[in-house]
Design an enzyme around this catalytic site. Structure first.
Site, short mmCIF file in Angstrom:
data_model
loop_
_atom_site.label_atom_id
_atom_site.label_comp_id
_atom_site.label_asym_id
_atom_site.label_seq_id
_atom_site.Cartn_x
_atom_site.Cartn_y
_atom_site.Cartn_z
N GLU A 79 48.78 34.14 57.28
CA GLU A 79 49.15 33.73 55.93
C GLU A 79 50.61 34.04 55.60
O GLU A 79 51.30 33.22 54.99
CB GLU A 79 48.25 34.43 54.91
CG GLU A 79 48.55 34.02 53.48
CD GLU A 79 47.66 34.74 52.48
OE1 GLU A 79 47.78 34.44 51.29
OE2 GLU A 79 46.85 35.58 52.90
N ASP A 80 51.08 35.24 56.00
CA ASP A 80 52.37 35.73 55.51
C ASP A 80 53.49 35.72 56.54
O ASP A 80 54.61 36.16 56.24
CB ASP A 80 52.21 37.16 54.97
CG ASP A 80 51.31 37.20 53.74
OD1 ASP A 80 51.21 36.16 53.06
OD2 ASP A 80 50.69 38.25 53.47
N ASP A 262 19.98 63.73 31.33
CA ASP A 262 18.69 64.41 31.40
C ASP A 262 17.92 64.00 32.66
O ASP A 262 16.86 64.54 32.94
CB ASP A 262 17.85 64.07 30.16
CG ASP A 262 18.24 64.93 28.97
OD1 ASP A 262 18.92 65.95 29.20
OD2 ASP A 262 17.89 64.58 27.83
#
Length: 722
Positions: A79-80, A262
């Site tokens: 992608e980059d 509780d």
């Protein structure tokens, strides 16, 4: 370039369970990735390569296989950087390249808005998951590291990413059984989305922790001693609910912080499933169980493969105690889910292959994950667009579930609130499409009936049946909704095209022209002038009432006048007043008005509506007068000679009050092989009641026969058609 010694954390974790040759490939992937990302930095200012290395380290912590770690290091390379999928495949194998490609977002394509880009990216990821589920594991680890480093982003971007994480990625982690990822993604998303609420709740938990420690220690000791007395080897640990889980419980159950705290939670880990049930007996003899709060997820696992016994006990000091009982293997599947499958398949650190014996728990997890992905693929194939697909997946993501049985005893898992139609589509799309009825535990019930766990469901089918648009009002599952919409959309398109052609054929006759004489050039000219995609698109719009046939015919006439085309014109006279013939088989684009319920034999008119297509009314219908202000939208129509369809008609019957009056009338209608669509009954006075019935008839003669038969009943005083 960063120094290889910075890899120490990843290499140390990987070396504990991978072969030396595989660790060497991881180092080579780091060198390739570091060179590819040279000069790129993150928002934090650090070299970009450390993000993919951190993603790989997250996966190494759950001991994923070496291909996953390599793909994680390279997951942003395609992608980059200028490097291609082919280069990755050449250096590290086709499997790694396919995984990296699956993780890659569609950043290089242009979309109208960020939502569409996100939805299309998600669709691609699901398709990649169908080929290799490791795609989603890397994507989840990638999102986890991004969430850990989210502080460098702008506040608005932090909230957007956090919302997406809580909305999509944390539920996916839950659906795949990766509990460790889910918990951290939820807490980090909660912190970024609601920082003030997170801080307040975190401080409250810290303050309460000291007060609770003594109680937890006492209960832990009591449980441990009891199991030792019963000679059950077990590891008992107290566990805290994570912050987002506390927040959700407080919000949706409208409980205060003290009410939540509780509840004391414990986990008991043993060696075998048999010991889980023995532990259950021991803890029930120590503290009284809370009625209706026992769940056996060992016999019937959750959809993500999760297995455990759950019980709630009345403990000391008035506190409730939640106890989960599971084996060590079940615990690993609970924490790692589908990721455990690749841990098991991988070889050991010394290079010896692991046992080939199939681990049932992990194998079951993989099968369930594959089944879920297969279901998503069916949804995406029938979704109109990426946004529809993403919305359907959100609906499908992990609601509470019920377990119902087929007549053969097979278990079908469905979301709480599912109906018989949801069940039919869960069995198979063709079963859903052809559903006409349903039996639950051998009793006939309406299709909208909500199912409950433990029921046996039998679907009654007919090859002539088609999905009913009304089903969309009550189905729950994304698969049922998407498949019904897909079918109706296709049916509507085909019906609209056919009706549009008939309407246009009739309209152009008034200009002494022939539809059959339309040349390709003329059609293309009209399509271009109207800015449509093709001729069928024009016919669909006419059929759906979105465009008037008369106006289109006028445009065609104007185009023809400007051409030398003489074939188009009829040679001779044309009767333009011939009504449009209605057969009852036109599909969804021809609707029969609910105000007057026209049936064959009635004098009728057609009204063109942009919302409903062609709507058929009786000529004496009061609403016809209201529509007369739009003569261009009215159409002469008539019934086909021999119609073999049934149509709704409404009757009002005045009957004597008495027990079984409705049953008597309904039984007599059924004897005449006539279906009842709807019934409404109300008292007229002390003596009489009024019944309004919508029944299905073929013609006016058929209706007259039904009315005569009912009139002969002693309890019927009056009967007339509404």
């Amino acid at each position: 370039m960063p120094t290889p010694t910075s890899l120490d954390g990843l290499i140390e974790k990987a070396s504990k369970y991978l072969r030396k040759k595989q660790v060497k490939l991881i180092k080579a992937a780091f060198e390739f990735g570091a060179a590819a990302h040279q000069g790129q930095t993150r928002k934090s200012g650090g070299d970009y390569i450390w993000h993919p290395v951190a993603v790989a380290e997250i996966l190494a912590e759950i001991q994923l296989d070496h291909e996953s770690l390599i793909a994680a290091i390279l997951h942003d390379v395609i992608e980059d950087t200028p490097h291609s999928k082919a280069e990755v495949a050449e250096k590290f194998g086709q499997n790694v390249a396919e995984i990296v490609d699956g993780v890659t977002k569609l950043g290089k394509l242009e979309f109208d808005n960020p939502q569409e880009a996100q939805a299309e990216s998600f669709r691609k990821m699901i398709l990649a998951m169908s080929r290799d589920l490791r795609v989603i594991l890397i994507k989840l680890a990638d999102r986890l590291h991004n969430m850990r480093t989210l502080g460098v982003m702008r506040p608005d971007k932090q909230r957007r990413i956090a919302h997406e994480t809580l909305d999509i990625y944390a539920p996916i982690a839950a659906r795949l059984g990766i509990n460790a990822f889910r918990i951290e993604l939820e807490d980090l998303g909660f912190k970024a989305m609601y920082p003030v609420r997170y801080a307040v709740l975190q401080n409250a938990v810290k303050k309460a922790r000291g007060n609770r420690k003594e109680v937890i220690d006492q209960i832990n000791e009591a449980l441990t001693n009891r199991l030792a007395l019963d000679k059950i080897p077990a590891n008992v640990v107290g566990r805290e609910k994570h912050l987002y889980s506390l927040y959700k419980k407080m919000k949706y159950k409208r409980l205060s912080f003290n009410e939540i705290l509780d509840i004391f939670a414990f986990r008991v880990i043993v060696n075998t499933p048999d010991e889980c049930y023995r532990v259950l007996g021991s803890v029930h003899s120590l503290y009284k169980p809370f009625p209706g709060r026992f769940k056996d997820y060992i016999a019937i696992p959750k959809p993500n493969g999760y297995q455990s016994l759950h019980t709630v006990l009345f403990g000391p000091f008035g506190a409730y105690i939640e106890v989960q009982m599971r084996t060590q293997e079940m615990h690993e599947v609970s924490e790692h889910g589908i990721a455990a499958h690749w841990v098991y398949k991988e070889g050991s650190a010394e290079g010896e292959a692991t046992s080939q014996k199939v681990d049932k728990g992990r194998y079951a997890v993989e099968l369930r994950a594959q089944e879920w992905v297969k279901n998503l693929l069916e949804i995406q194939q029938s979704a109109g667009n990426s946004l529809d697909f993403l919305e359907n997946v959100k609906i499908d993501l992990f609601p509470n579930v019920i377990y119902v049985f087929t007549p053969r005893g097979e278990i079908i898992t469905l979301p709480t609130g599912s109906t018989a139609v949801d069940f039919a589509y869960a069995v198979h799309t063709s079963v859903g499409h052809s559903t006409v009825g349903c039996r639950i535990d051998k009793k006939l019930v309406p299709l909208r009936s909500r199912l409950e766990s433990g029921q046996t469901v039998e679907i009654i089918r007919s090859q002539e049946q088609q999905p009913n648009p009304a089903w969309l009002h009550f189905v729950t599952t994304a698969k049922a909704r998407s498949q019904i919409r897909h079918f109706l959309k296709n049916q509507q398109s085909e019906s609209a095209t056919s009706l549009g052609e008939r309407l246009l054929t009739k309209a152009i006759r008034s200009f002494n022209m022939s539809y059959q004489g339309l040349t390709e050039d003329i059609r293309n000219c009209i399509v271009t002038e109207l800015k449509l995609t093709d001729w069928d698109h024009l016919l669909q719009e006419i059929g759906l009432g979105q465009r008037l046939a008369n106006l289109v015919a006028k445009q065609i006439h104007d185009v023809v006048l400007g051409t030398e085309d003489s074939i188009f014109h009829y040679q001779g006279s044309i009767d333009a007043s011939v009504p449009l013939v209605i057969s009852g088989t036109e599909g969804m684009v021809v609707n029969y008005a609910g105000c007057c319920h026209p049936i064959p034999g009635d004098d009728i008119l057609g009204f063109i509506s942009a919302e409903k297509g062609l709507v058929i009314h009786r000529q004496e219908c009061p609403n016809v007068k209201n529509f007369k202000n739009h003569p261009e939208k009215w159409l002469d129509v008539k019934w086909e000679e021999d119609i073999n369809q049934t149509f709704n008609v409404e009757l009002q019957i005045e009957v004597l009050n008495g027990r079984g009056a409705l049953a008597t009338v309904a039984s007599k209608i059924a004897e005449m092989k006539t279906d009842i669509d709807r019934v409404r009954s109300e008292d007229k006075d002390e003596t009489y009641s009024l019944m309004n019935l919508v029944i299905r008839v073929r013609t006016r003669k058929h209706l007259a026969d039904v009315m005569r038969t009912l009139k002969r009943l002693p309890i019927v005083e009056k009967i007339h058609r509404i």
